[in-house]
Design a protein around this motif. Structure first.
Motif, PDB file in Angstrom:
ATOM      1  N   ALA A  10       0.806  -1.226   0.000  1.00  0.00           N
ATOM      2  CA  ALA A  10       0.000   0.000   0.000  1.00  0.00           C
ATOM      3  C   ALA A  10       0.835   1.270   0.000  1.00  0.00           C
ATOM      4  O   ALA A  10       0.303   2.364   0.173  1.00  0.00           O
ATOM      5  CB  ALA A  10      -0.933  -0.002   1.215  1.00  0.00           C
ATOM      6  N   SER A  11       2.126   1.159  -0.200  1.00  0.00           N
ATOM      7  CA  SER A  11       2.994   2.330  -0.098  1.00  0.00           C
ATOM      8  C   SER A  11       2.986   3.200  -1.343  1.00  0.00           C
ATOM      9  O   SER A  11       3.348   4.374  -1.290  1.00  0.00           O
ATOM     10  CB  SER A  11       4.432   1.890   0.200  1.00  0.00           C
ATOM     11  N   ARG A  12       2.567   2.633  -2.488  1.00  0.00           N
ATOM     12  CA  ARG A  12       2.591   3.387  -3.740  1.00  0.00           C
ATOM     13  C   ARG A  12       1.686   2.721  -4.772  1.00  0.00           C
ATOM     14  O   ARG A  12       1.128   1.660  -4.517  1.00  0.00           O
ATOM     15  CB  ARG A  12       4.021   3.459  -4.288  1.00  0.00           C
ATOM     16  N   LYS A  16      -1.732   2.157  -2.893  1.00  0.00           N
ATOM     17  CA  LYS A  16      -2.004   3.392  -2.150  1.00  0.00           C
ATOM     18  C   LYS A  16      -3.280   4.065  -2.647  1.00  0.00           C
ATOM     19  O   LYS A  16      -4.089   4.567  -1.852  1.00  0.00           O
ATOM     20  CB  LYS A  16      -0.820   4.348  -2.267  1.00  0.00           C
ATOM     21  N   LYS A  20      -6.561   4.508  -0.151  1.00  0.00           N
ATOM     22  CA  LYS A  20      -7.149   5.834   0.093  1.00  0.00           C
ATOM     23  C   LYS A  20      -8.618   5.867  -0.303  1.00  0.00           C
ATOM     24  O   LYS A  20      -9.455   6.456   0.396  1.00  0.00           O
ATOM     25  CB  LYS A  20      -6.372   6.905  -0.673  1.00  0.00           C
ATOM     26  N   ALA A  31      -3.150  -1.498   6.158  1.00  0.00           N
ATOM     27  CA  ALA A  31      -2.301  -1.246   4.995  1.00  0.00           C
ATOM     28  C   ALA A  31      -0.866  -1.653   5.301  1.00  0.00           C
ATOM     29  O   ALA A  31      -0.285  -1.191   6.286  1.00  0.00           O
ATOM     30  CB  ALA A  31      -2.351   0.231   4.614  1.00  0.00           C
ATOM     31  N   ALA A  33       3.234  -2.077   4.340  1.00  0.00           N
ATOM     32  CA  ALA A  33       4.334  -1.480   3.573  1.00  0.00           C
ATOM     33  C   ALA A  33       5.635  -1.918   4.220  1.00  0.00           C
ATOM     34  O   ALA A  33       5.671  -2.224   5.422  1.00  0.00           O
ATOM     35  CB  ALA A  33       4.231   0.040   3.569  1.00  0.00           C
ATOM     36  N   ASP A  38       6.052   5.641   4.236  1.00  0.00           N
ATOM     37  CA  ASP A  38       5.321   5.798   2.976  1.00  0.00           C
ATOM     38  C   ASP A  38       3.813   5.926   3.203  1.00  0.00           C
ATOM     39  O   ASP A  38       3.071   6.274   2.273  1.00  0.00           O
ATOM     40  CB  ASP A  38       5.596   4.620   2.050  1.00  0.00           C
ATOM     41  N   LEU A  39       3.358   5.626   4.419  1.00  0.00           N
ATOM     42  CA  LEU A  39       1.929   5.706   4.733  1.00  0.00           C
ATOM     43  C   LEU A  39       1.589   6.907   5.609  1.00  0.00           C
ATOM     44  O   LEU A  39       0.436   7.069   6.020  1.00  0.00           O
ATOM     45  CB  LEU A  39       1.488   4.426   5.447  1.00  0.00           C
ATOM     46  N   LEU A  42      -1.510   9.041   4.705  1.00  0.00           N
ATOM     47  CA  LEU A  42      -2.789   8.388   4.963  1.00  0.00           C
ATOM     48  C   LEU A  42      -3.096   8.337   6.457  1.00  0.00           C
ATOM     49  O   LEU A  42      -4.248   8.514   6.874  1.00  0.00           O
ATOM     50  CB  LEU A  42      -2.782   6.966   4.388  1.00  0.00           C
TER      51      LEU A  42
END
Length: 272
Positions: A10-12, A16, A20, A31, A33, A38-39, A42
């Motif tokens: 879910a980091s990119r 992601k 979202k 999520a 990662a 990276d989160l 969010l």
């Protein structure tokens, strides 16, 4: 009714975007990662609706613990989305053993571990939806992505089998098969094998066929995913993008023609 989603990678990219979208409509999301930084955006926007979990999907014990943590935290997991994955670029001869094993560890075994981890909870609640992010390259192949193709063919076989095994428990299973999209998949997320001069002409010809119109807009997949998650009877396979279906259709028509042409040989090989 709000759902509880567990999504890997879910980091990119797709992961992601989809995480979202679920959060924006009021769902709860676990999520994962490799780097929780990276989160951060969010987490700041959605607070306790999101449970960030640091996971290396190739680590089976870590994945099992992450799924348990999400279930303990939210009380249930309605949907598992196995999204984590990447591509190794290189002709089959060029790919090293380390690159080949890592490709399968992430794209296939990581997905398997998360699937096995969530199944006892879904069986107990007699409901759930497991969504595996495959690719149209799990249905046909292109050159210089042999190991990626192989990993997605493996995901297709595993998932089709799984669907027959868990239906009696009220668990739905789906494969998402995107065509090319404008994500980091082919750039910063990709791995490249050491090149051999023998394949230069092949790669040059393959790259010459690049058409930007063949690559979809990632944000356009959100509505399709929400429809899939909300469907009372979701399909086993869902192609994303306008290029995938005609390409798959052409490939399968060619395969059927070949099997038909050689069917007399096949029949003779049965022996009785």
């Amino acid at each position: 009714m709000a759902k509880t989603i567990f999504i890997t990678g879910a980091s990119r990219g797709f992961g992601k975007l989809w995480a979202k979208a679920f959060l924006q409509r009021g769902d709860k999301v676990a999520a994962t990662a490799r780097n929780l930084d990276d989160l951060t955006d969010l987490i700041e926007e959605f607070g306790d609706k999101i449970l960030p979990v640091q996971v290396d999907v190739t680590n089976k014990a870590q994945t099992i613990e992450a799924v348990k943590k999400a279930h303990d935290h939210f009380g249930k997991i309605d949907v598992l989305i196995n999204n984590a994955g990447y591509g190794v670029f290189g002709a089959v001869e060029e790919v090293s053993e380390e690159e080949a094993r890592k490709q399968m560890d992430v794209n296939f075994f990581g997905l398997l571990w998360a699937t096995q981890a969530v199944l006892p909870y879904m069986r107990a609640q007699q409901s759930g939806h497991i969504i595996q992010v495959s690719s149209v390259l799990g249905l046909f192949t292109v050159p210089t992505l042999g190991l990626y193709n192989a990993s997605k063919f493996a995901v297709e076989g595993l998932t089709e089998t799984l669907a027959t095994e868990v239906k009696e428990f009220g668990i739905h299973v789906s494969l998402i098969e995107p065509n090319g999209y404008e994500t980091e998949w082919g750039s910063t997320s990709a791995s490249h094998a050491q090149e051999l001069d023998a394949y230069t002409n092949l790669k040059t010809a393959f790259r010459a066929g690049y058409n930007p119109d063949h690559y979809g807009v990632p944000a356009a997949t959100v509505n399709a995913l929400l429809q899939l998650v909300d469907a009372p009877e979701p399909p086993l396979r869902l192609i994303l993008g306008k290029i995938g279906y005609p390409a798959v259709k052409a490939v399968y028509e060619q395969r059927l023609a070949t099997w038909e042409a050689w069917n007399h040989v096949s029949t003779e090989a049965h022996g009785k």
